[in-house]
Scaffold this active site. Structure first.
Site, mmCIF file in Angstrom:
data_model
loop_
_atom_site.group_PDB
_atom_site.id
_atom_site.type_symbol
_atom_site.label_atom_id
_atom_site.label_comp_id
_atom_site.label_asym_id
_atom_site.label_seq_id
_atom_site.Cartn_x
_atom_site.Cartn_y
_atom_site.Cartn_z
ATOM 1 N N GLN A 47 38.139 43.375 45.029
ATOM 2 C CA GLN A 47 38.899 44.592 44.712
ATOM 3 C C GLN A 47 38.750 45.007 43.251
ATOM 4 O O GLN A 47 39.077 46.145 42.899
ATOM 5 C CB GLN A 47 40.387 44.401 45.032
ATOM 6 N N HIS B 299 39.627 40.117 52.590
ATOM 7 C CA HIS B 299 38.863 40.794 51.528
ATOM 8 C C HIS B 299 37.642 39.966 51.121
ATOM 9 O O HIS B 299 36.582 40.517 50.820
ATOM 10 C CB HIS B 299 39.736 41.007 50.288
ATOM 11 N N HIS C 19 45.520 38.472 54.465
ATOM 12 C CA HIS C 19 45.039 39.786 54.024
ATOM 13 C C HIS C 19 43.991 39.610 52.921
ATOM 14 O O HIS C 19 42.915 40.226 52.972
ATOM 15 C CB HIS C 19 46.223 40.628 53.529
ATOM 16 N N GLU C 20 44.304 38.764 51.945
ATOM 17 C CA GLU C 20 43.367 38.558 50.825
ATOM 18 C C GLU C 20 42.115 37.814 51.294
ATOM 19 O O GLU C 20 41.010 38.086 50.825
ATOM 20 C CB GLU C 20 44.051 37.800 49.686
ATOM 21 N N CYS D 290 47.708 48.027 50.921
ATOM 22 C CA CYS D 290 46.518 47.472 50.271
ATOM 23 C C CYS D 290 46.216 48.313 49.039
ATOM 24 O O CYS D 290 46.186 49.544 49.129
ATOM 25 C CB CYS D 290 45.332 47.497 51.234
ATOM 26 N N LEU D 291 46.025 47.657 47.905
ATOM 27 C CA LEU D 291 45.752 48.394 46.667
ATOM 28 C C LEU D 291 44.488 49.242 46.769
ATOM 29 O O LEU D 291 44.341 50.224 46.048
ATOM 30 C CB LEU D 291 45.611 47.409 45.499
ATOM 31 N N GLY E 192 49.324 40.518 45.862
ATOM 32 C CA GLY E 192 48.059 39.799 45.992
ATOM 33 C C GLY E 192 46.905 40.664 45.540
ATOM 34 O O GLY E 192 47.003 41.895 45.504
HETATM 35 ZN ZN ZN Z 1 44.013 44.636 50.342
#
Ligand code: ZN
Length: 173
Positions: free
Chosen positions: A55, A143, A139-140, A97-98, A50
């Site tokens: 991000q 963000h 999660h997304e 998480c990226l 995702g």
């Molecule tokens: Zn993340």
């Protein structure tokens, strides 16, 4: 195709609540290109399932996800202006998480989420997301509101793990 740079914590864009995307704006070539680039970027990042627009530095309500990104890539979702209607069946699991490449955190999320959003063509989608897809979605979604998984951590000594302490490849969202 373009693979975009991922912003990492503590970049301030990650803390910015994202604005909705207008219907006319969604169909503009620039927004369609952004969506394509986000999908390409997600698939290009090893382990990623995702990616949310902040991000990559764009504070708009857009996320892409694919719970099968590591296998057959059959569950791609482009989610714009999401609205959650209900959440249930809460359970904890470990997330990456990226924007936090070094850490994994155990987070409690709903395993069943009813929501609606617009797809890349501006059509409304109503769906009930379950299990892994529900976790990625939440999660997304966080963000898009400037919320990060560190905010969901209840006990750092128990819930925070350094990736270097784990040998297996893990999930990035
Ligand atoms: Zn993340």
């Amino acid at each position: 195709m373009a693979v975009l740079d991922i912003l990492e914590y503590p970049n301030p864009v990650l803390r910015q609540p994202c604005r909705p995307i207008e219907a006319a704006e969604l169909l503009q070539p620039a927004m369609q290109a952004l969506i394509t680039d986000m999908v390409d970027t997600m698939y290009a990042c090893p382990g990623a399932v995702g990616l949310a627009a902040p991000q990559i530095g764009q504070p708009v309500q857009l996320l892409v996800m694919d719970a099968t990104a590591k296998t057959d890539r059959s569950m791609l979702k482009v989610v714009i202006n999401p609205v959650v209607l209900s959440q249930s069946k809460w359970k904890a699991s470990r997330e990456g998480c990226l924007s936090f490449p070094d850490y994994l955190i155990t987070v409690k999320r709903a395993r069943k989420v009813e929501a609606h959003w617009l797809d890349a063509t501006g059509q409304r989608v109503d769906e009930t997301l379950l299990e892994y897809e529900a976790v990625i979605f939440q999660h997304e979604l966080d963000h898009l509101q400037g919320v990060l998984f560190i905010d969901r951590m209840r006990n750092p000594q128990r819930d925070l793990i350094r990736r270097s302490e784990l040998e297996a490849s893990q999930t990035n969202v």
